[in-house]
Scaffold this motif. Sequence first.
Motif, PDB file in Angstrom:
ATOM      1  N   GLN A  77      -4.730  -1.348  17.037  1.00 46.54           N
ATOM      2  CA  GLN A  77      -4.069  -2.448  16.328  1.00 46.54           C
ATOM      3  C   GLN A  77      -5.104  -3.493  15.885  1.00 46.54           C
ATOM      4  O   GLN A  77      -5.066  -4.649  16.305  1.00 46.54           O
ATOM      5  N   THR A 127       5.173  -5.773  12.759  1.00 46.02           N
ATOM      6  CA  THR A 127       3.917  -5.061  12.517  1.00 46.02           C
ATOM      7  C   THR A 127       3.380  -4.420  13.788  1.00 46.02           C
ATOM      8  O   THR A 127       2.645  -3.440  13.718  1.00 46.02           O
ATOM      9  N   THR A 128       3.751  -4.932  14.932  1.00 40.34           N
ATOM     10  CA  THR A 128       3.269  -4.346  16.180  1.00 40.34           C
ATOM     11  C   THR A 128       3.865  -2.962  16.416  1.00 40.34           C
ATOM     12  O   THR A 128       3.381  -2.226  17.268  1.00 40.34           O
ATOM     13  N   CYS A 129       4.894  -2.606  15.644  1.00 43.21           N
ATOM     14  CA  CYS A 129       5.492  -1.270  15.746  1.00 43.21           C
ATOM     15  C   CYS A 129       4.757  -0.252  14.883  1.00 43.21           C
ATOM     16  O   CYS A 129       4.979   0.946  15.020  1.00 43.21           O
ATOM     17  N   ASN A 173      -4.239   3.373  18.996  1.00 40.47           N
ATOM     18  CA  ASN A 173      -3.492   2.143  19.322  1.00 40.47           C
ATOM     19  C   ASN A 173      -4.378   0.900  19.402  1.00 40.47           C
ATOM     20  O   ASN A 173      -4.142  -0.006  20.188  1.00 40.47           O
ATOM     21  N   SER A 213      -1.459   2.759  14.739  1.00 41.50           N
ATOM     22  CA  SER A 213      -2.871   2.541  14.423  1.00 41.50           C
ATOM     23  C   SER A 213      -3.684   3.556  15.214  1.00 41.50           C
ATOM     24  O   SER A 213      -3.226   4.075  16.229  1.00 41.50           O
ATOM     25  N   ARG A 239       6.123  -9.853  13.618  1.00 40.44           N
ATOM     26  CA  ARG A 239       6.472  -9.247  14.904  1.00 40.44           C
ATOM     27  C   ARG A 239       6.662  -7.733  14.754  1.00 40.44           C
ATOM     28  O   ARG A 239       6.258  -6.948  15.608  1.00 40.44           O
ATOM     29  N   TRP A 286      -5.619  -5.118  13.155  1.00 39.70           N
ATOM     30  CA  TRP A 286      -5.318  -6.016  12.047  1.00 39.70           C
ATOM     31  C   TRP A 286      -5.232  -7.474  12.472  1.00 39.70           C
ATOM     32  O   TRP A 286      -4.957  -7.815  13.612  1.00 39.70           O
ATOM     33  N   GLU A 287      -5.508  -8.312  11.513  1.00 39.73           N
ATOM     34  CA  GLU A 287      -5.349  -9.759  11.667  1.00 39.73           C
ATOM     35  C   GLU A 287      -4.620 -10.260  10.438  1.00 39.73           C
ATOM     36  O   GLU A 287      -4.827  -9.761   9.338  1.00 39.73           O
TER      37      GLU A 287
END
Length: 92
Positions: free
Chosen positions: A43, A33-35, A41, A38, A31, A45-46
Amino acid sequence: MELLEAIKARKSCRAFKPDPVPRAKIEELLRLTTCAPSAINLQPWEFTVVVGEERERLSRRLIKAYKEKQISCGPGNVKPLPRTVGKRGARL
């Protein structure tokens, strides 16, 4: 923790305790990691969480591939890593 303190205190860890990480801790970290920033923005990643016997199987396959292909650390580098590098974590 101040930024400079965090930069100076950071370490790489290549040997880990065998204790399983509680699922709640994994979910909390994912959770957070969303902070992380990137580019624009996106984001991109997986994440895949692998636990139990599947983790052990994956670990064995990765170690085998490492040994068979003599993986090195630099892009385009075909020479294997020195033996001392591969044995560093064994002392822990």
